[in-house]
Design an enzyme around this catalytic site. Structure first.
Site, PDB file in Angstrom:
ATOM      1  N   CYS A 261       0.830  -1.207   0.000  1.00 11.24           N
ATOM      2  CA  CYS A 261       0.000   0.000   0.000  1.00 11.24           C
ATOM      3  C   CYS A 261       0.871   1.268   0.000  1.00 11.24           C
ATOM      4  CB  CYS A 261      -0.988  -0.030   1.176  1.00 11.24           C
ATOM      5  SG  CYS A 261      -2.381   1.101   0.990  1.00 11.24           S
ATOM      6  N   GLY A 305      -5.718   6.170  -1.844  1.00  8.12           N
ATOM      7  CA  GLY A 305      -6.173   7.270  -2.675  1.00  8.12           C
ATOM      8  C   GLY A 305      -5.100   7.815  -3.591  1.00  8.12           C
ATOM      9  N   HIS A 354      -3.712  -5.147  -0.016  1.00  9.13           N
ATOM     10  CA  HIS A 354      -3.434  -5.639   1.341  1.00  9.13           C
ATOM     11  C   HIS A 354      -3.462  -7.159   1.386  1.00  9.13           C
ATOM     12  CE1 HIS A 354      -3.749  -1.896   3.860  1.00  9.13           C
ATOM     13  NE2 HIS A 354      -4.233  -1.467   2.711  1.00  9.13           N
ATOM     14  N   GLU A 356      -2.504  -9.042   3.764  1.00 11.58           N
ATOM     15  CA  GLU A 356      -2.921  -9.528   5.097  1.00 11.58           C
ATOM     16  C   GLU A 356      -4.436  -9.637   5.176  1.00 11.58           C
ATOM     17  OE1 GLU A 356      -3.892  -5.346   5.496  1.00 11.58           O
ATOM     18  OE2 GLU A 356      -2.230  -6.421   4.541  1.00 11.58           O
TER      19      GLU A 356
END
Length: 384
Positions: A261, A305, A354, A356
């Site tokens: 990310c 974003g 992500h 995870e």
């Protein structure tokens, strides 16, 4: 049972559009960037994700709160969202793991929210006009004149140019032991880390030392980890010059690196690519991504974003040529946005989503194994 508020509330957007409903959670005033998330489950993980710092979150799923909240599923110690927008909050909690109703938790945590509005119309507006500043005004604040409310929204800080990492990063290092035999030691930079991430690393035999975002590269040399990890986090990656310089030193030292990310955006900037603000971003647990190497399409969990501006297709020499060749490894299938980077001459890779994946899906958890394989293949002499 949750007792829903009858106090008035209004959501005011930066462009002047308003939505009137009922207060949900704490009453008062809050401002932030309004964004929508498309996940149908996992609202507790959303509320506790530090990447939502200073954002008013709109749930596109209409019915929220039916499973309540519990003491185990929080992704951090804080409730980071600036405000919360739902259409139909559940009046009854029905889950054996629940320890509290969602509205009670929001109230206790001081989260100002609004319910009873047309979240579909709001989401379409954000999709067409872009994420923008907004404010929720409830209780007595809902009675303020419209110009006062709009002025408060427009005086708030925009997300572009905002450095928020320092607001969510840990102030003290802490260590999570490996599960089973220890295979590696990893230094994880907390840029807004979720608890599920070090748990996934630890499950693969990694002892994880989580450190503040301000940690200098010299500390990495002192600790001599087998690998370095950069987490997710909020704000504009263009404001993270310190972290980018640390990462460039990591790449020069050929220490295996994995980022997710925000960490993906910082790897992009370390390699010399620009980052840019997306119109409305990607948020939700149902985002399709193509793994270029395998041809496999994975359904991913995302919350960002900003994105990296790198060329799709064949490998290219990084703008910072000292780091060699790099290839876009993953592509978002909804809009062709860069979803991952893979360095070919340096032991480093990153993804925008992500893996995870709390609260799901689990398609991409093999990326943690890829990080372990990278550390296995990296000679210890290169890290001396």
């Amino acid at each position: 049972m949750s007792l829903l508020s009858s106090a008035p509330a209004v959501l005011v957007l930066e462009d002047g559009r308003t939505f009137r409903g009922r207060a949900y959670g704490a009453t008062g005033r809050t401002v932030g960037e309004v964004v929508f998330t498309t996940g149908m489950t996992g609202y507790q993980e959303t509320l506790t994700d530090p990447s939502f710092q200073r954002q008013i979150v709109v749930q596109t799923a209409p019915h929220i709160g039916n499973t309540g909240v519990n003491d185990e599923d929080d992704e951090s110690d804080g409730y980071w969202i600036a405000g919360y927008v739902v259409r139909d909050p559940s009046r009854r909690v029905s889950n054996w793991r629940a320890t509290e109703g969602l509205e009670e938790r929001l109230t206790r945590r001081g989260i100002v929210g609004i319910s009873g509005i047309d979240t579909r119309a709001l989401t379409r507006h954000i999709r067409d006009r872009g994420a923008m500043r907004a404010g929720i005004f409830s209780g007595d604040e809902a009675g303020l004149d419209a110009q006062t409310q709009l002025a408060a929204v427009r005086e708030s800080a925009p997300m572009a140019g905002s450095r928020l990492v320092d607001e969510v990063s840990t102030t003290q290092p802490y260590t999570i032991p490996a599960v089973g035999p220890q295979r590696f030691r990893v230094l994880a930079y907390d840029l807004g880390i979720k608890s599920a991430t070090p748990e996934q690393l630890a499950a693969r035999g990694m002892e994880v030392t989580v450190v503040p975002a301000s940690t200098p590269f010299e500390r990495i040399l002192e600790l001599a980890p087998d690998g370095v990890f950069f987490s997710n986090g909020p704000g504009d990656p263009a404001t993270s010059d310190h972290e980018v310089e640390v990462l460039r030193s990591v790449l020069r030292a050929r220490i295996p690196f994995f980022g997710i990310c925000f960490g993906n955006q910082l790897l992009g900037r370390a390699l010399g690519f620009d980052t840019f603000k997306l119109t409305f971003g990607h948020r939700g647990a149902n985002q399709p991504v193509l793994d270029v190497e395998t041809g496999r399409v994975e359904i991913t969990s995302q919350n960002h974003g900003f994105a990296v501006a790198a060329p799709l297709g064949e490998p290219v020499t990084a703008p910072q040529a000292e780091f060699g060749r790099v290839q876009v490894s993953h592509i978002g299938l909804n809009d062709q946005v860069v979803e991952g980077l893979r360095c070919l001459d340096t032991p480093a890779f990153s993804v925008q989503f992500h893996p995870e994946s709390a609260a799901g899906p689990h398609d991409s958890r093999g990326l943690f194994d890829r990080f372990a394989d990278m550390m296995t293949d990296s000679p210890a002499s290169a890290r001396a």
